[in-house]
Write an enzyme that holds these catalytic residues in place. Structure first.
Site, short mmCIF file in Angstrom:
data_model
loop_
_atom_site.label_atom_id
_atom_site.label_comp_id
_atom_site.label_asym_id
_atom_site.label_seq_id
_atom_site.Cartn_x
_atom_site.Cartn_y
_atom_site.Cartn_z
N CYS A 178 50.02 33.20 34.43
CA CYS A 178 49.68 34.32 33.45
C CYS A 178 50.58 35.37 33.04
O CYS A 178 50.34 36.20 32.13
CB CYS A 178 48.29 35.05 34.15
SG CYS A 178 46.98 33.80 34.56
N HIS A 224 46.61 41.66 30.50
CA HIS A 224 46.29 40.31 30.97
C HIS A 224 44.51 40.13 30.79
O HIS A 224 44.14 40.83 31.69
CB HIS A 224 46.89 39.65 32.12
CG HIS A 224 46.20 38.31 32.54
ND1 HIS A 224 46.44 37.37 31.46
CD2 HIS A 224 45.87 37.90 33.52
CE1 HIS A 224 45.93 36.07 31.76
NE2 HIS A 224 45.55 36.42 33.24
N ASN A 255 40.14 33.48 29.90
CA ASN A 255 41.50 33.84 30.33
C ASN A 255 42.37 32.62 29.84
O ASN A 255 42.17 31.34 30.36
CB ASN A 255 41.46 33.73 32.09
CG ASN A 255 42.95 33.98 32.49
OD1 ASN A 255 44.21 33.85 31.90
ND2 ASN A 255 42.95 34.28 33.95
N1 ACO Z 1 28.09 30.83 38.64
C1 ACO Z 1 27.44 31.24 39.68
N2 ACO Z 1 27.61 31.47 40.75
C2 ACO Z 1 28.96 31.39 41.10
C3 ACO Z 1 29.77 31.00 40.13
C4 ACO Z 1 29.60 30.70 39.12
N3 ACO Z 1 30.31 30.46 37.77
N4 ACO Z 1 31.29 30.85 40.74
C5 ACO Z 1 30.90 31.64 42.05
N5 ACO Z 1 29.73 31.55 42.27
C6 ACO Z 1 29.03 32.11 43.61
C7 ACO Z 1 30.04 31.75 44.57
O1 ACO Z 1 29.54 30.44 44.97
C8 ACO Z 1 29.17 32.86 45.69
O2 ACO Z 1 28.24 32.17 46.22
P1 ACO Z 1 27.88 32.43 47.81
O3 ACO Z 1 27.76 34.09 48.14
O4 ACO Z 1 26.34 31.83 47.79
O5 ACO Z 1 29.07 31.87 48.67
C9 ACO Z 1 28.95 34.00 44.74
O6 ACO Z 1 28.90 33.60 43.40
C10 ACO Z 1 30.08 34.95 44.66
O7 ACO Z 1 31.27 34.44 44.74
P2 ACO Z 1 32.65 35.35 44.73
O8 ACO Z 1 33.80 34.48 44.64
O9 ACO Z 1 32.61 36.26 45.83
O10 ACO Z 1 32.42 36.23 43.40
P3 ACO Z 1 33.35 37.25 42.83
O11 ACO Z 1 32.64 38.44 42.35
O12 ACO Z 1 34.64 37.49 43.24
O13 ACO Z 1 33.89 36.68 41.32
C11 ACO Z 1 35.46 35.59 40.24
C12 ACO Z 1 34.51 35.60 41.23
C13 ACO Z 1 35.07 36.12 39.05
C14 ACO Z 1 36.18 34.42 40.34
C15 ACO Z 1 36.48 37.03 40.74
O14 ACO Z 1 36.81 36.80 42.05
C16 ACO Z 1 37.81 36.76 39.88
O15 ACO Z 1 37.88 37.22 38.77
N6 ACO Z 1 39.02 36.70 40.60
C17 ACO Z 1 40.15 36.78 39.83
C18 ACO Z 1 40.78 35.36 39.60
C19 ACO Z 1 41.43 35.37 38.53
O16 ACO Z 1 41.16 35.97 37.34
N7 ACO Z 1 42.28 34.34 38.32
C20 ACO Z 1 42.88 33.89 37.25
C21 ACO Z 1 44.58 33.66 37.23
S1 ACO Z 1 45.13 35.27 37.87
C22 ACO Z 1 44.62 36.37 36.87
O17 ACO Z 1 44.55 35.78 35.74
C23 ACO Z 1 44.52 37.57 37.35
#
Ligand code: ACO
Length: 335
Positions: free
Chosen positions: A117, A262, A292
């Site tokens: 990214c 980003h 993204n």
């Molecule tokens: N729909 C419903 N529930 C979901 C989904 C979904 N699509 N995805 C995950 N869950 C559930 C998980 O299983 C978890 O359930 P559990 O508590 O029963 O285990 C719950 O939701 C919470 O999951 P988390 O991973 O803790 O959720 P979080 O609030 O961290 O959000 C996310 C997840 C959106 C991926 C976040 O961590 C994020 O945006 N991280 C940055 C990652 C990113 O953007 N990467 C891209 C490349 S790097 C960059 O561009 C910065």
């Protein structure tokens, strides 16, 4: 070292997104998710998905043509093409060489950059070094991704986050007498931390883990991510990089007219805006429409901000990115 008498100026922007829209409701029919979950956790409402016969180079070429038109330049005027991508058309030749052929940019030197990214800002800095040192006079810098080709559509943790797009800028050498040229790149800082490679990766399909009949079922050639860890590192590194780039440009946070971050997650963007003490109207966000798109997010956002009149000549723009590697970068522009 005395400062270079010449610098790099962005003289045209362009972008392209595929026609097909995939909404959160569409995704909720494929995996166990909901519009409410995706919107609250990420800010994303929909994303674009390239056609089966539409490769990264096709999107890159369309964005490049728009940037060339905005710069009032012909493809033959371009001396360097860098494509930032983690979804190249093929391992080799580079996507940049394929774009060169599609554009007819016969006078360009062409190569790709892989920094996930952060790729577009890495590529911009490489092109800037070519230009400031006089090695090349013009460059096309492109961020283009067909991330839909790396998605496991059964993995709700990742498939809701990504989309396809391309963005491009034309960069030109400006020297003494043009000190107030628009679009000047004032500063860039970059960083990497290879100790964290495992937090965000596509583990298979390369030389370490070729796809075989035995491993194909587990889909190693798709995005694997530790979301929470990635989130924390993204906020810290992007905030630090933004402050360092501003300092290098000799500017203060209060000088910023617009941050173009980003586009990964609205919560990451809000956290960075908070740390920089910036109100929402100084933070550009279009991830609700595209998700993204990795190396494409910043050039697409820059082009939209430009064409929508959200940024004007003389504005200080702060670009900041974070991605797999981990890699991060921030660039300050005087528009
Ligand atoms: N729909 C419903 N529930 C979901 C989904 C979904 N699509 N995805 C995950 N869950 C559930 C998980 O299983 C978890 O359930 P559990 O508590 O029963 O285990 C719950 O939701 C919470 O999951 P988390 O991973 O803790 O959720 P979080 O609030 O961290 O959000 C996310 C997840 C959106 C991926 C976040 O961590 C994020 O945006 N991280 C940055 C990652 C990113 O953007 N990467 C891209 C490349 S790097 C960059 O561009 C910065």
């Amino acid at each position: 070292m005395s400062p270079s008498p010449c610098t790099s100026s962005i003289i045209g922007t362009g972008s392209y997104v595929p026609e097909r829209v995939l909404t959160n409701d569409d995704l909720s029919k494929i995996v166990d998710t909901s519009d409410e979950w995706i919107t609250t956790r990420t800010g994303i409402k929909e994303r674009r998905i390239a056609a089966a016969d539409e490769a990264t180079s096709d999107m890159a070429t369309k964005a490049a043509l728009r940037a060339l038109e905005a710069a009032n330049m012909k493809a033959e005027d371009i001396e360097l093409i860098i494509v930032a991508t983690v979804t190249p058309d093929m391992f080799f030749p580079s996507t940049a060489c394929i774009v060169q052929k599609k554009l007819g940019a016969a006078n360009a030197v062409c190569f790709d950059i892989s920094a996930a990214c952060s790729g577009f800002l890495y590529a911009l800095q490489v092109a800037r070094n070519f230009i400031n040192t006089g090695t090349r006079g013009t460059a096309l810098v492109i961020g283009a991704e067909k991330l839909s080709s790396l998605i496991n559509w059964k993995d709700r943790n990742t498939c809701v986050l990504f989309g396809d797009a391309a963005g491009a800028v034309v960069l030109k050498r400006v020297c003494e007498g043009e000190a107030d040229a628009p679009g000047r790149v004032l500063s860039t800082v970059m960083g990497s931390d290879g100790n964290l490679v495992d937090l965000l990766k596509v583990p298979g399909g390369g030389s370490a883990c070729p796809i075989t009949a035995e491993n194909a079922e587990s889909r190693p050639n798709t995005i694997h991510m530790e979301g929470r860890e990635t989130f924390k590192h993204a906020v810290t590194r992007m905030s630090q990089a933004a402050e360092q780039a501003l300092e290098l440009a000799g500017l203060q946070k209060s000088d910023i007219n617009m941050v173009i971050p980003h586009q990964a997650n609205a919560r990451i963007i809000s956290a960075i805006a908070d740390r920089l003490g910036l109100p929402e109207d100084k933070t550009f966000m279009n991830l609700q429409k595209y998700g993204n798109t990795s190396a494409a997010t910043i050039p697409v956002a820059l082009d939209e901000a430009n064409r929508e009149g959200r940024i004007k000549r003389g504005d200080v723009l702060l670009l900041v990115a974070f991605g797999g590697g981990f890699t991060w970068a921030s660039t300050v522009l005087r528009w």
